[in-house]
Design a protein around this motif. Structure first.
Motif, short mmCIF file in Angstrom:
data_model
loop_
_atom_site.label_atom_id
_atom_site.label_comp_id
_atom_site.label_asym_id
_atom_site.label_seq_id
_atom_site.Cartn_x
_atom_site.Cartn_y
_atom_site.Cartn_z
N SER A 50 21.78 -40.34 2.49
CA SER A 50 22.09 -39.99 1.10
C SER A 50 23.56 -39.59 0.95
O SER A 50 24.23 -39.98 -0.01
CB SER A 50 21.18 -38.85 0.63
N TYR A 70 22.78 -44.48 -6.96
CA TYR A 70 21.62 -43.70 -6.51
C TYR A 70 20.33 -44.20 -7.15
O TYR A 70 19.26 -44.12 -6.55
CB TYR A 70 21.83 -42.21 -6.81
N TYR A 74 17.25 -45.21 -4.92
CA TYR A 74 15.93 -44.60 -5.11
C TYR A 74 14.89 -45.65 -5.49
O TYR A 74 13.73 -45.56 -5.09
CB TYR A 74 16.03 -43.51 -6.19
#
Length: 358
Positions: A50, A70, A74
């Motif tokens: 991450s 992101y 995700y």
């Protein structure tokens, strides 16, 4: 600090893959070893991958695209989380649980290979930072946090509460493992609390805000991670999973359902709260109907000896990632619309809304 992001991610992925493979070995000792590998490997893997992604979007060229980056990251995780349960169900029904765990290990190893093949795309963003000024040395982290947590965990494991019929093991918070975990958290909570109370006046507000976010996030993940236990248990014992007609044919063809016979036979003993009963570590057996039928209404019970088809319990694990896949594009489109009107909220504001909704 010491290995850098890339080596930590690869090491974590390999440890998790090995742990998944070892879960296929029918041995309590190997189970604990496997779980340790998965837990430690996840510690190496998840935070570093991450952060590596965040580093990539920290440049001026891509800074305004960090949220989208992101979202893709995700979304990819949840696409995998949605699909894998169907493969896991088929492998468990056809070959057994050990092959489902082995498939997870193979998937993890493939992910590590893909990550290594993409090295050229993040070169320069994976450099180790080393110990920065003001950072706590590793030996202090071990002495002040890790060792006290282990000691308190051991105390929690052996400390006993009041014994009762509902609590035959005299556990304080329901089980020895839960007691150990809660006690192990005490030194960690003390450490973070001391950071706040020892901080300078001008540093207390940002530290307090950060610790408040920690508390909310911990509660969120504590509830969310019940997916793997409570949600699966609910699907297994409290949900009408019977499929009939065309649905049964589709599920059977895709190997997503299995048959249960309504007849008495030797089966595991569960109490009224569906807790598996053991004696000296050995599962108790009893001659009874399969536990699935315990919650079926009397008028809906099949005839003696009749077989019914039920969808695989682990498919319930695809519900959450399914909703993420459905809703993420809508959320992204909404924020893109706001950005076009110069009204897009900041990333912290988005996080605050997410915490509030949660």
């Amino acid at each position: 600090r010491y290995l850098g992001y890339r080596k930590s991610i690869v090491l974590g992925g390999l440890m998790m893959g090995a742990g998944y493979f070892m879960m296929g070995i029918h041995s309590l000792t190997m189970l604990y070893v496997a779980m340790t590998l998965v837990i430690v490997g996840n510690g190496f893997f998840k935070p570093n991958i991450s952060t590596l992604l965040g580093n990539f979007y920290s440049t001026d060229e891509y800074k305004d695209k960090k949220d989208e980056g992101y979202n893709i990251f995700y979304m990819g995780i949840n696409v995998g989380a949605f699909i894998c349960n169907f493969f896991g169900a088929a492998l468990q029904i056809l070959l057994g649980w050990q092959y489902a765990f082995m498939a997870a290990g193979i998937g993890m190893f493939i992910g590590v290979v893909v990550f290594l093949l993409g090295t050229k795309h993040y070169t320069g963003f994976d450099q180790k930072k080393g110990t920065q000024e003001g950072d706590m040395p590793f030996y202090k982290i071990v002495l002040f946090i890790l060792v006290p947590s282990i000691v308190f965990g051991i105390i929690g494991w052996f400390l006993k509460g009041v014994q009762s019929e509902m609590n035959p093991d005299s556990a304080i918070f329901g089980s020895d493992s839960t007691d150990a975990f809660i006690f192990a958290c005490i030194p960690v909570i003390y450490f973070y609390a001391s950071l706040y109370f020892k901080a300078k006046p001008d540093e207390k507000r940002p530290i307090g805000a950060l610790l408040s976010i920690f508390a909310v996030v911990i509660l969120f993940w504590a509830v969310f991670k019940l997916n793997g236990s409570a949600l699966t248990t609910w699907a297994d014992r409290y949900t009408d999973r019977q499929v009939t007609g065309t649905t049964e044919k589709v599920f059977s063809t895709l190997v997503q359902s299995k048959e249960i016979t309504y007849a008495k036979a030797e089966t595991e003993l569960y109490d009224e709260q569906f807790r598996l009963q053991k004696e000296n570590g050995v599962v108790k057996k009893v001659v009874d109907y399969p536990v699935y039928f315990r919650n079926v209404a009397p008028e809906k019970l099949p005839e003696e000896g009749t077989k019914i088809s039920v969808w695989a319990t682990n498919l319930s694990q695809s519900i959450n990632p399914g909703w993420v896949i459905i809703l993420t594009p809508l959320i992204v489109a909404f924020f893109t619309f706001l950005r076009s009107r110069k009204k897009e909220p900041s990333t912290p504001t988005k996080i605050a809304f997410g915490l509030l909704i949660s």
